[in-house]
Design an enzyme around this catalytic site. Structure first.
Site, short mmCIF file in Angstrom:
data_model
loop_
_atom_site.label_atom_id
_atom_site.label_comp_id
_atom_site.label_asym_id
_atom_site.label_seq_id
_atom_site.Cartn_x
_atom_site.Cartn_y
_atom_site.Cartn_z
N LYS A 33 -4.72 -1.41 -3.59
CA LYS A 33 -3.85 -2.05 -3.10
C LYS A 33 -2.87 -2.75 -4.14
O LYS A 33 -3.03 -3.76 -4.08
CB LYS A 33 -3.49 -2.08 -1.87
CG LYS A 33 -2.28 -2.93 -0.90
CD LYS A 33 -2.68 -3.81 -0.16
CE LYS A 33 -0.84 -3.85 0.67
NZ LYS A 33 0.14 -4.69 -0.73
N PHE A 34 -1.82 -2.27 -4.81
CA PHE A 34 -1.04 -3.00 -5.72
C PHE A 34 -0.06 -4.25 -5.16
O PHE A 34 1.32 -3.53 -4.20
CB PHE A 34 -0.90 -2.02 -6.88
CG PHE A 34 -1.08 -0.99 -7.60
CD1 PHE A 34 -1.34 -2.15 -8.60
CD2 PHE A 34 -2.63 -0.24 -7.51
CE1 PHE A 34 -2.91 -1.51 -9.59
CE2 PHE A 34 -2.79 0.51 -8.27
CZ PHE A 34 -3.09 -0.33 -9.17
#
Length: 317
Positions: A33-34
């Site tokens: 998850k950026f």
């Protein structure tokens, strides 16, 4: 819009529900998850204006093409009729810099080219919504993922597919090791899952219940603000925090007095609706605690400087 059919902007994006443990049932896919800004990329048919047949849409539906000329230029290499969902990030010294991407998102068209040179953006694509004008959202994630990798595999930076694994042990390793570069969690999807706009059908696992948010304004007097207005990762909609405790109000006021302020705008406050606030120059971060749904209360825990460190000699409050 020519070449996009039912996928013409704006489109609603799929969402994720927060979970406390790593899911491990069969048939799952795991992605890092950026923490950046959610963005849908549309490669439209034909050339329209300076952006050349490209439209960039934020999660809220706002069109932000002018703020990201570097990504618009890169997206012109995509086949016409392509629609991608993903996250915009800015890398600085080997880490994701959320304050920097917030500064990029807030840039005026006149200032955007200079910021694009100083703080180039990258696009981490995690879904393929359309290709050749065909809507792919009803297809299984595994099919969309295969198409995404095939489409972007030879394209290269700054538009690339996020890593993905179906191995929960590798996902667990990512979860423990990737925070060093600013990746704070995982998104988990079912392989047989269609893309469901506006529905929290995905799952996300974070290391903590707190996260960094970009401070974009405040309510009340600058010397003792009542609340801060922040933008959370993966979103672009300003939200008003819960009222600050007295010590934090004084400390926040000391920091805000040294920052340029802008005009007035409105943001959503839980239980109150839209309230007016005063804008501040991008670059200030806050550590916040939030609930598991989009419109739960956001509580500011402390302020941080542009590089992620507490301003002054220590945490505010």
């Amino acid at each position: 819009m020519r070449g996009l059919g039912p996928l013409a902007p704006p489109v609603r994006v799929a969402l994720a529900e927060t979970v406390g443990v790593l899911p491990r049932e069969a048939g799952l896919a795991y992605e890092p998850k950026f923490d950046g800004h959610r963005m849908v990329v549309f490669r439209t048919g034909g050339v329209r204006g300076r952006e050349g047949g490209v439209v960039l849409q934020a999660r809220s539906g706002r069109i932000v093409t002018g703020a990201f000329p570097d990504l618009a230029a890169a997206a012109r290499r995509l086949p016409e009729g392509t629609v991608l969902d993903g996250e915009v990030v800015v890398w600085r010294e080997g880490r994701i810099d959320f304050a920097a991407v917030q500064g990029r998102a807030a840039a005026t068209p006149g200032r955007a080219p200079l910021l694009a040179e100083r703080l180039p953006a990258s696009y981490a694509a995690f879904d393929l919504l359309g290709v050749g004008g065909e809507d792919l959202r009803s297809l299984r994630y595994s099919v969309r993922r295969e198409g995404l990798v095939g489409l972007l595999g030879g394209l290269g930076p700054p538009i690339q597919p996020v890593p993905m694994t179906t191995d929960p042990e590798l996902a667990a390793t990512w979860f423990e090791t990737l925070p060093g570069i600013g990746v704070e969690g995982l998104v988990v999807k079912r392989l047989d899952q269609p893309y469901r706009p506006g529905v929290r059908a995905w799952r996300k696992l974070r290391h903590t219940d707190t996260q960094e948010a970009a401070v974009v304004g405040f309510t009340g007097p600058a010397e003792r603000p009542v609340s801060l207005v922040v933008v959370l990762p993966d979103d672009d909609t300003p939200v008003v925090s819960s009222p600050l405790p007295p010590a934090l109000r004084a400390g926040a006021g000391a920091v805000l007095r040294g920052r340029p302020t802008g005009g007035e705008a409105t943001a959503m406050a839980v239980g109150l609706g839209d309230v007016a606030y005063r804008e501040v120059e991008p670059g200030l971060l806050a550590e916040v605690a939030t609930g598991t749904t989009r419109h739960t209360v956001t509580t500011v825990l402390r302020l941080r400087g542009p590089e992620g460190d507490p301003p002054g000699r220590g945490p505010v409050g």
